[in-house]
Design an enzyme around this catalytic site. Structure first.
Site: not given
Length: 324
Positions: A62, A64, A66-67, A144, A215, A273
């Site tokens: 996805h 976000h 941090d990914h 999510h 996530d 995570h």
């Protein structure tokens, strides 16, 4: 297949954990696949024994940060190296716009092809995302705050074990011909004999399977995708005591991850995570999350950066011949 964790923290990096990134090494084809690419992932490659020159496919769960924040830098570095033959990039619909936007505004040019693959249709329709002679990849929608997807990699059944002693007894000379026979192929010997490789091999053996799930809050789609997998890598952002916060932020607790593993009947669960709040010395630490998960699913381990796991499929039990 070998899994190496390059980042196991949630949201932001810590002193001991980088943000999300998992590498899948495929020794049989000298390839490396990457799942998510948080900020600093290319530095994690440099600190590992992995060869980024073998990177061929990147799967993003996805959008976000941090990914995905490490992805433009990694692609740019591959371009500067001048040895990359091309990257297949899989992910949400907005991934292509993000990558092309960053590369354009930073005046970054890469000299290799990047092939973009949107995954939402395969995820929603339950169709195969990738299929070749050795491996298949499927995906599923997660629950999510933004569109997110889990991925499953299945190694196709392997040829049965080759009976070397029987081959020698038949007078088949060792050498390259054995490789063909091990693959079940039919070969013709110099003396004119035709040998079927399948007759010298045992029953086909199952391939390994890995599922990457982050996530998400607990969802049935993840259970279905992970059914019977050898290894489930699942997010464990929160402890069970903070289930309300997990639902609010659409993340999983340690017990949700364990419940997914239990219902899916996987062989092993790896928790990743983790929220930065869970560090040794705090009231709740990583070992507490591990204990919570193991109370539900015993074969659980806690991932850490640079942990490597060789995923070996469960061999079928040999059939017993009844005594007359």
């Amino acid at each position: 297949m070998q899994v190496t964790f390059l980042g196991t923290s949630s949201g932001v990096p810590t002193r001991s954990r980088n943000v999300s990134g998992v590498a899948l090494r495929l020794p049989q084809r000298s390839e490396l696949w990457l799942f998510d690419c948080g900020e600093g992932t290319q530095h994690q490659f440099l600190r590992s024994e992995l060869r980024v020159s073998q990177l061929r496919r990147i799967f993003v769960t996805h959008m976000h940060g941090d990914h995905v924040f490490g992805l433009p830098g990694l692609l740019a570095s591959l371009g500067l190296a001048g040895t990359c033959k091309g990257i297949d990039l899989y992910g949400p619909d907005r991934l292509r716009d993000y990558i092309e936007g960053v590369l354009h505004t930073s005046s970054t040019r890469i000299g290799y092809p990047v092939r973009h693959h949107r995954v939402h249709r395969a995820a929603e329709g339950g169709t195969v995302l990738l299929d070749d002679a050795d491996l298949s990849v499927r995906c599923a929608p997660l629950t999510h705050r933004v569109p997110a997807y889990a991925y499953r990699v299945d190694q196709k059944p392997r040829a049965g074990r080759f009976d070397v002693e029987r081959a020698r007894a038949l007078g088949i000379p060792p050498g390259p011909i054995y490789a063909d026979l091990k693959q079940g192929r039919t070969v013709t010997l110099e003396d004119g004999r035709i040998i079927r490789g399948a007759s010298l091999c045992g029953p086909s053996r199952p391939g390994a399977s890995v599922v990457y799930c982050t996530d998400t809050v607990f969802c049935e789609a993840a259970v279905r995708l992970a059914e019977g997998a050898d290894l489930l890598i699942h997010e464990s952002t929160f402890s069970h005591a903070e289930a309300d916060l997990a639902y609010q932020r659409q993340h999983s607790t340690s017990t949700m991850a364990a419940q997914t593993a239990l219902e899916a009947g996987v062989r092993q669960l790896a928790l990743t995570h983790l929220s930065p709040r869970y560090v040794p010395g705090n009231p709740i630490g990583p070992d507490d999350l591990l204990a919570e998960a193991r109370a539900i699913f015993a074969n659980t381990l806690l991932a850490r950066d640079f942990l490597s796991i060789t995923v070996v499929p469960e061999e079928p039990e040999a059939a017993t011949v009844p005594t007359p």
